[in-house]
Write an enzyme that holds these catalytic residues in place. Structure first.
Site, mmCIF file in Angstrom:
data_model
loop_
_atom_site.group_PDB
_atom_site.id
_atom_site.type_symbol
_atom_site.label_atom_id
_atom_site.label_comp_id
_atom_site.label_asym_id
_atom_site.label_seq_id
_atom_site.Cartn_x
_atom_site.Cartn_y
_atom_site.Cartn_z
ATOM 1 N N PHE A 1 0.840 -1.198 0.000
ATOM 2 C CA PHE A 1 0.000 0.000 0.000
ATOM 3 C C PHE A 1 0.872 1.243 0.000
ATOM 4 C CE2 PHE A 1 -2.381 3.337 2.397
ATOM 5 C CZ PHE A 1 -3.391 3.533 1.475
ATOM 6 N N GLY A 2 0.587 2.145 -0.946
ATOM 7 C CA GLY A 2 1.283 3.417 -1.024
ATOM 8 C C GLY A 2 0.349 4.570 -0.707
ATOM 9 N N TYR A 3 0.773 5.449 0.183
ATOM 10 C CA TYR A 3 -0.060 6.595 0.578
ATOM 11 C C TYR A 3 0.655 7.927 0.365
ATOM 12 C CZ TYR A 3 2.882 6.214 4.730
ATOM 13 O OH TYR A 3 3.967 6.133 5.578
ATOM 14 N N GLY A 4 1.909 7.869 -0.115
ATOM 15 C CA GLY A 4 2.678 9.074 -0.402
ATOM 16 C C GLY A 4 3.194 9.011 -1.825
ATOM 17 N N SER A 5 4.514 9.073 -1.983
ATOM 18 C CA SER A 5 5.088 9.108 -3.327
ATOM 19 C C SER A 5 4.859 7.823 -4.110
ATOM 20 C CB SER A 5 6.595 9.390 -3.248
ATOM 21 O OG SER A 5 7.275 8.362 -2.552
ATOM 22 N N GLU B 1 12.722 3.445 1.496
ATOM 23 C CA GLU B 1 12.000 3.855 2.699
ATOM 24 C C GLU B 1 12.865 3.732 3.961
ATOM 25 O OE1 GLU B 1 9.132 5.125 2.218
ATOM 26 O OE2 GLU B 1 8.704 4.427 0.190
#
Length: 204
Positions: free
Chosen positions: A4-8, A96
């Site tokens: 899951f990606g919530y930024g870049s 990350e």
């Protein structure tokens, strides 16, 4: 592996994914409360990027921004084929590395508005996703910040991956592209403050 990606990761996805689903997770709050020394800032002048705060912990803090954040954190989930998982995990661990750690949470795929797609999408069950989160005990976690000061800091920050303002503006655009319901008021407000400052406006 589902990620899951919530930024870049929304606009700069991981390599080798074969499926991308817009949707959301629950139980977290997205905030620009993580310092960035390796992408949107430097060790001498860290930028600011988003992290997720567990809602139970968030409710113990005094947020200077909003008293009623959204119940959902929108983003994109990526499916990584099994033969590429090790390679992608190694890539993400480097990307990350600056204060983020691995967690797992339930991801809810968005319901498609397209009539032809609706029948299959509405039956979609939550997917267990890996997500990188800057936990409150990591050295880059900054906690609540004054939004006007935060916007000004983002405007003057820059790192190896580019200007910090670009990250902010791309995040708003990426969120807007996911769903009619995927706007984030914290992000939107910071964009408005930053653009007002760019235009020569003062504090509110």
């Amino acid at each position: 592996l589902w990620l899951f990606g919530y930024g870049s990761l929304i606009w700069k996805p991981p390599p080798h994914f074969d499926k991308r689903l817009p949707g959301y997770i629950e139980g977290y709050i997205r905030r620009f409360w993580q310092a960035s020394e390796d992408h949107r800032g430097t060790p001498e002048a860290p930028g600011r990027v988003v992290t997720l705060i567990d809602r139970a912990h968030y409710e113990t803090l005094i947020d200077h921004h909003f008293s009623a954040p959204t119940e959902k954190v929108w983003g994109a989930a990526y499916h990584i084929p099994s033969q590429k998982v090790e390679e992608v995990r190694a890539y993400l661990d480097i990307r990350e590395i600056n204060g983020y750690s691995i967690q797992y949470t339930a991801f809810h795929p968005a319901v498609a508005s397209n009539v032809e797609q609706r029948s299959s999408t509405q039956r979609a069950e939550p997917v267990q996703c890996l997500v990188y989160i800057g936990l409150p005990d990591n050295p880059q976690f900054l906690g609540p910040q004054n939004p006007q000061v935060l916007a000004a800091h983002i405007l003057r920050s820059k790192g190896p991956s580019g200007e910090n303002r670009e990250y902010l503006y791309l995040l708003e655009d990426a969120l807007d592209s996911l769903s009619a319901d995927s706007k984030d008021e914290h992000v939107r407000d910071l964009v408005e403050r930053a653009k007002k400052l760019e235009a020569g406006g003062g504090s509110d």
